[in-house]
Design an enzyme around this catalytic site. Structure first.
Site, PDB file in Angstrom:
ATOM      1  N   SER A  40       5.246   6.689   1.361  1.00  0.00           N
ATOM      2  CA  SER A  40       4.731   6.688   2.117  1.00  0.00           C
ATOM      3  C   SER A  40       5.321   8.018   2.912  1.00  0.00           C
ATOM      4  O   SER A  40       5.871   9.003   2.836  1.00  0.00           O
ATOM      5  CB  SER A  40       6.010   6.358   3.675  1.00  0.00           C
ATOM      6  OG  SER A  40       6.632   5.004   2.976  1.00  0.00           O
ATOM      7  N   HIS A  72       0.334   1.465   2.725  1.00  0.00           N
ATOM      8  CA  HIS A  72       0.442   1.972   1.895  1.00  0.00           C
ATOM      9  C   HIS A  72      -1.241   1.269   1.377  1.00  0.00           C
ATOM     10  O   HIS A  72      -1.495   0.075   1.736  1.00  0.00           O
ATOM     11  CB  HIS A  72       1.087   1.320   0.348  1.00  0.00           C
ATOM     12  CG  HIS A  72       2.405   1.538   0.719  1.00  0.00           C
ATOM     13  ND1 HIS A  72       2.979   2.363  -0.256  1.00  0.00           N
ATOM     14  CD2 HIS A  72       3.270   1.179   1.138  1.00  0.00           C
ATOM     15  CE1 HIS A  72       4.485   2.302  -0.231  1.00  0.00           C
ATOM     16  NE2 HIS A  72       4.767   2.028   0.803  1.00  0.00           N
ATOM     17  N   ARG A  93       1.273   1.105  -4.680  1.00  0.00           N
ATOM     18  CA  ARG A  93       2.680   1.118  -5.507  1.00  0.00           C
ATOM     19  C   ARG A  93       3.077  -0.496  -5.207  1.00  0.00           C
ATOM     20  O   ARG A  93       3.472  -1.396  -4.298  1.00  0.00           O
ATOM     21  CB  ARG A  93       3.957   1.767  -4.892  1.00  0.00           C
ATOM     22  CG  ARG A  93       4.888   1.940  -5.521  1.00  0.00           C
ATOM     23  CD  ARG A  93       5.482   3.005  -4.571  1.00  0.00           C
ATOM     24  NE  ARG A  93       6.499   4.294  -5.597  1.00  0.00           N
ATOM     25  CZ  ARG A  93       6.274   4.713  -5.061  1.00  0.00           C
ATOM     26  NH1 ARG A  93       6.070   5.326  -4.323  1.00  0.00           N
ATOM     27  NH2 ARG A  93       6.388   6.181  -5.967  1.00  0.00           N
ATOM     28  N   GLU A 194      19.965   0.119   2.633  1.00  0.00           N
ATOM     29  CA  GLU A 194      21.677  -0.534   1.818  1.00  0.00           C
ATOM     30  C   GLU A 194      22.317  -0.112   3.604  1.00  0.00           C
ATOM     31  O   GLU A 194      22.354  -0.338   4.650  1.00  0.00           O
ATOM     32  CB  GLU A 194      22.280   1.231   1.207  1.00  0.00           C
ATOM     33  CG  GLU A 194      21.365   1.109   0.287  1.00  0.00           C
ATOM     34  CD  GLU A 194      19.684   1.718   0.824  1.00  0.00           C
ATOM     35  OE1 GLU A 194      19.495   2.893   1.926  1.00  0.00           O
ATOM     36  OE2 GLU A 194      19.008   1.716   0.277  1.00  0.00           O
ATOM     37  N   SER A 213      12.155   3.218  -4.902  1.00  0.00           N
ATOM     38  CA  SER A 213      10.946   2.687  -5.980  1.00  0.00           C
ATOM     39  C   SER A 213      11.456   4.075  -6.677  1.00  0.00           C
ATOM     40  O   SER A 213      12.664   4.507  -6.724  1.00  0.00           O
ATOM     41  CB  SER A 213       9.846   3.160  -5.604  1.00  0.00           C
ATOM     42  OG  SER A 213       9.805   4.440  -4.958  1.00  0.00           O
TER      43      SER A 213
END
Ligand code: HPA
Length: 273
Positions: A40, A72, A93, A194, A213
């Site tokens: 990104s 992406h 990815r 998170e 990633s």
């Protein structure tokens, strides 16, 4: 059609070799010297680093498939750099959170190695734990903490991860921009962001950047003998460090806003490698 990497009796390195052969055939470039995964905010770098020789849909290459995340680009590009070397740009990815298995996650890296690339540049958009990092700040990855409970290595494959993110390449990046800060990247599985408590845990165990990633890809790149440069674009302060809730739209917007600036930075770094 099932992806051959999801067949447990297949050999991921053979599929990477087939993918590299397909890339050589479809791009007309027999060997690549350097490979980039553009996360990104980093995609424009592909336009700035040199002359595009060929663009191939990733889905035409064995083992690749369409990406899950809008924004992406699912293409593989071969670019001739001004110094005559060839760069392979992996626009597609596969993330660990997609649940297709870690072989799929690292297929791009293994394919890059099979095309001859000796340098792997891994970029991403990520959350920042250091409060001084404003959204839009590019940061060098100095090391990582792999919180995925997974590894791309199979069997008793013991690989040294000291200086995984090459200090030599970090120094090259700092020749271009001496103000570049660095930090330890914590890879969480995602795709949820998170919790604030998880971010505090990451901070306490020595992390500065949180993302989904890169760490698994870096391990595979090291296994394949490549030298690695890791760069995160801080798209947001991590959950609980920033007071507002996180949104994917905000992450994408921060990437867009920073794209021209950080892509130019990356292009300048590549010119020095
Ligand atoms: N956490 C994990 N991944 C991310 C974040 C984040 O805060 N921002 C962008 N990718």
């Amino acid at each position: 059609m099932q992806n051959p990497l999801e067949n447990s009796s297949s050999n991921p390195f053979e599929i990477a070799a087939e993918a590299a052969a397909a890339i050589a055939r479809l791009t007309g470039v027999a060997n690549h010297d350097i490979a980039l995964t553009l996360g990104s905010g980093w995609a424009k770098a592909a336009d700035l680093i040199g002359e595009t020789v060929a663009t191939v849909p990733a889905t035409d290459i064995p083992g690749f498939s369409a990406p899950a995340v809008a924004g992406h680009v699912a293409s593989i590009r071969s670019i001739k750099l001004p110094n005559g070397k060839f760069a392979l740009v992996l626009g597609a990815r596969t993330h660990f959170y997609e649940g297709h298995g870690v072989r799929r996650v690292v297929h791009g890296v293994r394919t890059a190695a099979a095309t001859g690339a000796k340098t792997m540049i891994l970029t991403n958009g990520a959350g920042g734990i250091k409060e001084t990092w404003k959204p839009g700040t590019p940061v060098l990855i100095s090391d990582h903490i792999n919180l995925t409970a997974s590894s791309p290595l199979e069997g008793a494959t013991f690989v040294d991860l000291t200086d995984l993110y090459s200090s030599r390449l970090r120094a090259v990046a700092r020749e271009v921009d001496a103000t570049l800060d660095d930090g330890v990247y914590c890879q969480f599985r995602g795709p949820h962001y998170e919790t604030p408590a998880e971010v505090q845990m990451a901070k306490h165990i020595g992390g500065h950047i949180v993302g989904m990633s890169t760490a698994l890809e870096a391990i595979a790149a090291r296994e394949s003998g490549m030298e690695i440069l890791g760069l995160s674009l801080i798209t947001n302060l991590a959950a609980g460090i920033q007071k507002e809730p996180l949104s994917h739209a905000e992450v994408l917007q921060a990437g867009k806003d920073a794209e021209v600036r950080i892509s130019a930075l990356l292009a300048q770094i590549i010119a020095k490698i």
